[in-house]
Motif scaffolding. Sequence first.
Motif, PDB file in Angstrom:
ATOM      1  N   GLU A  39       2.143  12.210   2.746  1.00 49.39           N
ATOM      2  CA  GLU A  39       1.298  12.263   3.938  1.00 49.39           C
ATOM      3  C   GLU A  39      -0.088  11.661   3.676  1.00 49.39           C
ATOM      4  O   GLU A  39      -0.843  11.425   4.620  1.00 49.39           O
ATOM      5  N   LEU A  40      -0.414  11.414   2.412  1.00 45.49           N
ATOM      6  CA  LEU A  40      -1.718  10.845   2.068  1.00 45.49           C
ATOM      7  C   LEU A  40      -1.619   9.359   1.733  1.00 45.49           C
ATOM      8  O   LEU A  40      -2.581   8.773   1.221  1.00 45.49           O
ATOM      9  N   LYS A  41      -0.478   8.733   2.060  1.00 45.66           N
ATOM     10  CA  LYS A  41      -0.249   7.342   1.633  1.00 45.66           C
ATOM     11  C   LYS A  41      -1.247   6.355   2.229  1.00 45.66           C
ATOM     12  O   LYS A  41      -1.514   5.312   1.640  1.00 45.66           O
ATOM     13  N   ASP A  42      -1.805   6.653   3.376  1.00 45.98           N
ATOM     14  CA  ASP A  42      -2.743   5.730   4.019  1.00 45.98           C
ATOM     15  C   ASP A  42      -4.203   6.069   3.728  1.00 45.98           C
ATOM     16  O   ASP A  42      -5.109   5.423   4.270  1.00 45.98           O
ATOM     17  N   GLU A  43      -4.422   7.069   2.903  1.00 49.19           N
ATOM     18  CA  GLU A  43      -5.783   7.523   2.620  1.00 49.19           C
ATOM     19  C   GLU A  43      -6.415   6.722   1.475  1.00 49.19           C
ATOM     20  O   GLU A  43      -5.728   6.124   0.647  1.00 49.19           O
ATOM     21  N   PRO A  64      -7.471  16.081   9.225  1.00 51.07           N
ATOM     22  CA  PRO A  64      -6.391  16.664  10.048  1.00 51.07           C
ATOM     23  C   PRO A  64      -5.420  17.547   9.263  1.00 51.07           C
ATOM     24  O   PRO A  64      -4.806  18.449   9.843  1.00 51.07           O
ATOM     25  N   LEU A  65      -5.281  17.309   7.961  1.00 52.73           N
ATOM     26  CA  LEU A  65      -4.341  18.097   7.152  1.00 52.73           C
ATOM     27  C   LEU A  65      -5.016  19.260   6.421  1.00 52.73           C
ATOM     28  O   LEU A  65      -4.345  20.016   5.714  1.00 52.73           O
ATOM     29  N   ALA A  66      -6.317  19.417   6.620  1.00 55.79           N
ATOM     30  CA  ALA A  66      -7.075  20.359   5.798  1.00 55.79           C
ATOM     31  C   ALA A  66      -6.668  21.813   5.997  1.00 55.79           C
ATOM     32  O   ALA A  66      -6.799  22.623   5.077  1.00 55.79           O
TER      33      ALA A  66
END
Length: 315
Positions: free
Chosen positions: A201-205, A190-192
Amino acid sequence: MSNPWELTVAERGGRVELRQLEYFVQVARLQHVTKAAEELHVAQSAVSRQIHRLEEELGVRLFMQRGRNVQLTPVGQLFLRRAEALLGDLDRAVMEIHEFLDPEVGEIRLGFPHSLGIHLVPQVVAAFRKLHPNVKFRFRQGMYPSLIRDVIDAEVDIAFISPYPENNEQVTGEVVLTESLYAILPINHPLAKKPAINLSELKDETFVLFGNGYSLRPIVWDACKEAGFTPKIGFEGEESGTIRGLVAAGMGVSLLPEMAMYETSSMMPAVVKISEPKVTRTVGLIHRSSEKLPLVVQIFHSFLIDFFKNDYESL
């Protein structure tokens, strides 16, 4: 001119020939007299005879027989370190003389990490050899700790390293560039398509990171902590191409430096700038603090400093 192998060094009142030292070191490294003779292109009997004479001069046993192999005795291990240092000093002395007469025919022993070997090292070496086509290079890749050790142990003359070691008295040098790290994401993420993201924004990845011992791992880890989270590590790799491929396959996300983006393949992730926090790494040049660089290496070093000031272009 006399045969260089007729040069001798005094040892406990005896005379040890440099040829004996070379034969001894080769046997010690291979742990086999026949293999050492093959490497030296001499008869096995010649090697055995010189080792025997060396032991007689020193008055000690340097080797023990272990089946078809030989093994250093404790005193042999001690003598090996000194013999290697002596032969290394001799090699450097001969090289310095050749370089004094003509630095254009010297050799540069260059160390670097894998991440700089994809684009940067070939670029600078090719540019340098346009000006100095007869200079030879010997390359050595390694991880951060091994590169510092190679410089200290005189295995290389000069090394690229990242990050630059700020507090090591045995090496000296300078930072030649600072480059940004980018977020890499699966192309359907979604952020690509965003021009830039906050790292939080990548904390849950799930993250794909380099393994322990690679200098990029703590840089990414510290950046995530600064962004307020601890990265969940799902997969680890040892090369930037592996990291990119795993991310492109949807196995997670990661951060990679600019230079890791030059290489392309059929499996490429999306590359997105990080707006906050600013994530960078330093790239430096280091050499031994205690020694003056050989002339040909000084010429290369000056070329590199000028290259990064005037010619290097980042993404």
